[in-house]
Design an enzyme around this catalytic site. Structure first.
Site, PDB file in Angstrom:
ATOM      1  N   TYR A 130      58.071  44.206  28.788  1.00  0.00           N
ATOM      2  CA  TYR A 130      57.727  43.786  30.444  1.00  0.00           C
ATOM      3  C   TYR A 130      58.965  43.270  30.563  1.00  0.00           C
ATOM      4  CZ  TYR A 130      52.703  44.661  29.867  1.00  0.00           C
ATOM      5  OH  TYR A 130      51.266  45.103  29.813  1.00  0.00           O
ATOM      6  N   SER A 164      44.428  47.134  34.741  1.00  0.00           N
ATOM      7  CA  SER A 164      44.143  47.781  35.961  1.00  0.00           C
ATOM      8  C   SER A 164      42.786  47.660  36.571  1.00  0.00           C
ATOM      9  CB  SER A 164      44.702  49.246  36.089  1.00  0.00           C
ATOM     10  OG  SER A 164      45.027  49.611  37.391  1.00  0.00           O
ATOM     11  N   PRO A 165      41.968  46.460  36.264  1.00  0.00           N
ATOM     12  CA  PRO A 165      40.610  46.387  36.716  1.00  0.00           C
ATOM     13  C   PRO A 165      40.524  46.460  38.149  1.00  0.00           C
ATOM     14  CG  PRO A 165      41.574  44.126  36.531  1.00  0.00           C
ATOM     15  CD  PRO A 165      42.705  45.242  35.859  1.00  0.00           C
ATOM     16  N   LEU A 166      41.564  46.458  39.018  1.00  0.00           N
ATOM     17  CA  LEU A 166      41.414  46.840  40.610  1.00  0.00           C
ATOM     18  C   LEU A 166      42.180  47.984  40.910  1.00  0.00           C
ATOM     19  CD1 LEU A 166      42.037  43.197  41.819  1.00  0.00           C
ATOM     20  CD2 LEU A 166      40.017  44.248  41.280  1.00  0.00           C
ATOM     21  N   GLY A 203      45.277  49.181  40.324  1.00  0.00           N
ATOM     22  CA  GLY A 203      46.429  48.937  40.942  1.00  0.00           C
ATOM     23  C   GLY A 203      46.360  48.411  42.556  1.00  0.00           C
ATOM     24  N   GLY A 204      45.258  47.792  42.764  1.00  0.00           N
ATOM     25  CA  GLY A 204      45.245  47.305  44.158  1.00  0.00           C
ATOM     26  C   GLY A 204      44.208  48.013  44.950  1.00  0.00           C
ATOM     27  N   LEU A 205      43.648  49.395  44.588  1.00  0.00           N
ATOM     28  CA  LEU A 205      42.985  49.994  45.362  1.00  0.00           C
ATOM     29  C   LEU A 205      41.555  49.543  45.506  1.00  0.00           C
ATOM     30  CD1 LEU A 205      43.762  53.033  46.752  1.00  0.00           C
ATOM     31  CD2 LEU A 205      42.481  53.944  44.813  1.00  0.00           C
ATOM     32  N   LEU A 206      41.058  48.530  44.709  1.00  0.00           N
ATOM     33  CA  LEU A 206      39.805  47.957  44.712  1.00  0.00           C
ATOM     34  C   LEU A 206      39.920  46.578  45.135  1.00  0.00           C
ATOM     35  CD1 LEU A 206      38.347  49.506  41.349  1.00  0.00           C
ATOM     36  CD2 LEU A 206      37.477  50.018  43.824  1.00  0.00           C
ATOM     37  N   GLY A 255      40.500  45.404  48.222  1.00  0.00           N
ATOM     38  CA  GLY A 255      40.117  44.987  49.524  1.00  0.00           C
ATOM     39  C   GLY A 255      41.219  45.245  50.602  1.00  0.00           C
TER      40      GLY A 255
END
Length: 325
Positions: free
Chosen positions: A53, A215-217, A219-222, A224
């Site tokens: 990272y 990546s629980p979202l 990459g931001g798609l989930l 909002g």
């Protein structure tokens, strides 16, 4: 904050894991320090990072930021369960041909020492293989990991991006040596990526690993923002938004009915799965972090879970039933 055991180990971690991939990239050091302080204050004791990272020529930068945060004292290191990963090329000329991506006893020794130095600590609670390397024998890997455990440099071993087959093989080889084996599998898993339900989640749960979704979202798609043109950089361009627009609109409607944010519901859905230990919240700002905390308290009822399944259908049931009957 709520806590649970990591797989079948005796290690207790918070139900949310602080992801640090943005530290030193999209999040400067001062804001990174603020987020980590807020995490400890909120009861989050589980932090995840990786030696690469910072990326490219800056690989290692994120671990260095965490190390400088640890060095401030105040119980920061003692209160943190730190997890890091190795597999990639650290661009160290001294590694020569052994620097290329992969696993080996060489990399476990050298890259572990590098992470310990950057993190300014003498031990790492959870040392993870960032990917599987099927060119290397488990004789070599379990021997090297056990040496590190015996030296007190690592507490436990975890995997990331392993298939169900790889998890089963790794655990079988560990059992043959009288070892605990893997205690965790870090895997991409979210409402738009439910394929792990077929193999990885059942294998992990059965063989004693806690699943740590990355990546629980998606990459931001989930999160909002996607429908408003604010999808995260890792979610790709607007083509992905358009591909999933009908699902995202239906999901927004459900979340509005529940009176909850889309990102919070996405995390709460993951936490409801008994195979999941802690989703990784890879926040960029303190505000994003503070919003995520609500997920631990939110319990979705049966009706909400059914609606979510209708909007984001799963892959077809647990293995082996999805294949055989």
């Amino acid at each position: 904050m709520k806590y649970t055991y990591m797989g079948r180990s005796g290690l207790k971690v918070s139900r949310l894991c602080l992801g640090t991939m943005n530290f030193g990239v999209d999040t400067d050091e001062q804001e990174s320090f603020r987020i980590m302080d807020a995490a400890l204050d909120a009861g989050i004791n589980f932090f995840d990072t990786a030696n690469i990272y910072g990326w490219g020529e800056n690989a290692g930068r994120t671990e260095e930021i965490i190390g400088r945060w640890f060095s401030q004292g105040g119980g920061r290191r003692e209160r943190t369960v730190i997890a890091t990963k190795m597999y990639g090329d650290m661009s160290d000329a001294n590694d020569g041909p052994n620097g290329s991506s992969g696993l080996s006893a060489y990399k476990i020794r050298r890259h572990l020492e590098g992470s310990l130095h950057r993190l300014q600590t003498d031990h790492i609670e959870l040392y993870q293989m960032h990917h599987v390397d099927r060119n290397v024998t488990w004789d070599e890997l379990w021997g090297a990991f056990q040496t590190a455990v015996n030296q007190g440099k690592i507490g436990y071993v975890g995997s990331s991006n392993f298939a169900g087959w790889d998890i089963a093989v790794a655990q079988g080889e560990a059992k043959a040596r009288g070892l605990i084996g893997l205690i965790s599998e870090q895997h991409k898993y979210n409402l738009l990526c439910r394929l792990p339900e077929l193999e990885v989640l059942p294998a992990s749960k059965s063989l004693g690993l806690g699943v740590i979704p990355w990546s629980p979202l998606d990459g931001g798609l989930l999160a909002g923002n996607a429908l408003r043109g604010g999808a995260g950089k890792r979610s790709g361009d607007m083509k992905r938004v358009e591909k999933h627009r009908s699902q995202l609109e239906a999901y927004k409607g459900l979340c509005d009915e529940l009176g909850e944010r889309e990102d919070v519901v996405s995390l709460a859905w993951l936490l409801a799965n008994p195979a999941v230990t802690a989703p990784i919240i890879g926040v960029r700002t303190l505000e994003q972090f503070e919003r995520s905390l609500r997920a631990v308290e939110l319990e979705l009822d049966e009706a909400a879970m059914k609606r979510i399944d209708e909007i984001f259908p799963g892959p077809g049931g647990d293995a082996p039933r999805a294949y055989a009957w």
